[in-house]
Design an enzyme around this catalytic site. Sequence first.
Site, PDB file in Angstrom:
ATOM      1  N   HIS A  93      38.165 -43.233  -4.952  1.00 45.92           N
ATOM      2  CA  HIS A  93      37.718 -43.985  -3.782  1.00 45.92           C
ATOM      3  C   HIS A  93      37.935 -43.187  -2.507  1.00 45.92           C
ATOM      4  O   HIS A  93      37.161 -43.271  -1.566  1.00 45.92           O
ATOM      5  CB  HIS A  93      38.418 -45.342  -3.713  1.00 45.92           C
ATOM      6  CG  HIS A  93      37.892 -46.301  -4.726  1.00 45.92           C
ATOM      7  ND1 HIS A  93      38.578 -46.616  -5.866  1.00 45.92           N
ATOM      8  CD2 HIS A  93      36.713 -46.952  -4.794  1.00 45.92           C
ATOM      9  CE1 HIS A  93      37.845 -47.448  -6.581  1.00 45.92           C
ATOM     10  NE2 HIS A  93      36.712 -47.678  -5.962  1.00 45.92           N
ATOM     11  N   CYS A 153      24.417 -47.638  -8.589  1.00 47.81           N
ATOM     12  CA  CYS A 153      25.018 -47.320  -7.296  1.00 47.81           C
ATOM     13  C   CYS A 153      26.288 -46.473  -7.409  1.00 47.81           C
ATOM     14  O   CYS A 153      27.006 -46.303  -6.433  1.00 47.81           O
ATOM     15  CB  CYS A 153      25.291 -48.592  -6.496  1.00 47.81           C
ATOM     16  SG  CYS A 153      26.370 -49.748  -7.353  1.00 47.81           S
TER      17      CYS A 153
END
Length: 569
Positions: free
Chosen positions: A181, A495
């Site tokens: 992330h 995505c």
Amino acid sequence: MALGRARLERPSRYLVDERPLPAAEIDDEIERLRRAIELAREELGVLRDRLHGSMAREVAEFIDAHSLMLADRELTSGIYDLIRQGGYRASAALKLQRDRLVAVFEAMDDPYLRSRKEDVEQVIARVQAGLQRDSSSEERKLASRIGEILVSDTVAPAELVPLAEAGVLGVVLSSGSRVSHGAILARSLHLPMVVAAHDALGAIAENDLILINGDSGEVIVHPSSADLARFRAWQRDSLQRSRQLALLAERDTRTRDGVEIALWANAESAADVALARASGAVGIGLYRTEFLFLQRRELPDEDEQFLAYRTLVLGMGGLPVTIRTLDLGADKADNSVLMLDPEDNPALGVRGVRLSLRHPQLMRTQLRAILRASAYGPVRILVPMVCASEEMTQMRALLRECARDLRSAGHEIAEHVELGAMIEVPAAAIALPGMIRQLDFVAIGTNDLVQYTLAIDRNNDHLADLYDPLHPAVLRLLAQTITIAQRARKPVSLCGEMAGDRRYTALLLALGLTDFSMHPGVLLEVRELIATLDRGALRKHAAALLRAPTRARIEAVLARMAASAATSA
Ligand code: PEP
Ligand code: MG
């Protein structure tokens, strides 16, 4: 790429000179320390001046606290005394003083005060860094005129925003991975980052001039004039390339055989939204809301969230916006805000929809804010980490309840807001035939799908070579998900980072994907590539791709696809 001055974050590893200090050198040593403290204060001042944006106030509080500590005679006079009377060198005196103060803080009962020992450590580390500066060299002069590149072991996603806002030019980490992330957020912040540079902390010294390349993963310490020339050439080329790509901004995305492909943007920041518009994205395919929740002391309330989502929706000027509900877990969360218990395996823990369903009030607040924003333009809601049909049933019930409450309180909201699921857990991909009727749309999250299918922690750089989107199991799950959704006439997009990686564009077209959602910074390059590919020809290779039993055989099919594309071009 970025060129900058290394700012090492390794407070405990500074070289401490423990040799006794000859009396004749005391005055010089005092002067060295004085200069280092001065430098540290100046740096804090510069840092403070550069602050702007949403985090500015909170970061400024820390900076002010650190500046006050540097001005505190109790702290500094003790260090000067250690040099004058104890015969310590400055670095050893700083270390001793740090150890003393940390012990005092650690003995405190109040957990908040106890945690302030970190400020002492950081302030002393800054002065230590100041001591190690050699201001005489030419390189230092150049380095002093440019910004900093953070060199550290790890950095939490929540720390990246204030770093970028404070003007840090890039980040080098000795751990981490491209799909973590942190790396995804760095891309969004346009912050060059190199991960898994294992010996970075050993090989780079404070203030070294370093040149980094976030694409190739190169870190050059003390770049030569040839390296600097290469950097300037890269700056020129990237400017030219972005001008060339900008010509594609107004165009549709079509394959060579005329099939229209939808390119959506993933967005975390206002800059992403602006770039998505400028690149001609068809909408926002993934808006990760967790970044609204990080690096803060209290949860964002309904109004604050509503304003953020409304800005997003208005920013897209009528194009659809897919807002993902909170995907926090112990891996990303700032524990103090959400009170999440630490978990041994956060990736397998209370994350995404699991967290949402355990805290329905948290979810109601978010759903209400999203629904209110739906009055300003088309909005879709995407649920992360879905594993079972029941989770979607519960989310839909919550959504209905929020819509009903808002309407009866007189709020204007869209008549219908679509609710979709991220397919990122293998169970959801496998069970999709039974779940698809409940979903308005599907978004495939390959970052996690690869992690969970292959049982490989996406953040573990030691397993990075095994984290393989081309594994036959991953390809089968991708193909199945796309086919099942399309047969049920439900929109399906992808995505994960794979969508914006041009190494996989032909493969994904071959598997039937028509909607790609990616970081807007790569959208035009993908559009350019798609225009060269023949979807009809690629689709013929789908069966062979899915039959291939090994990565090598899959690569062989991909090579055949590329070769046939080249001959037919
Ligand atoms: C994914 O898992 O592919 C995804 C898009 O979500 P995130 O990277 O935020 O987990
Ligand atoms: Mg995910």
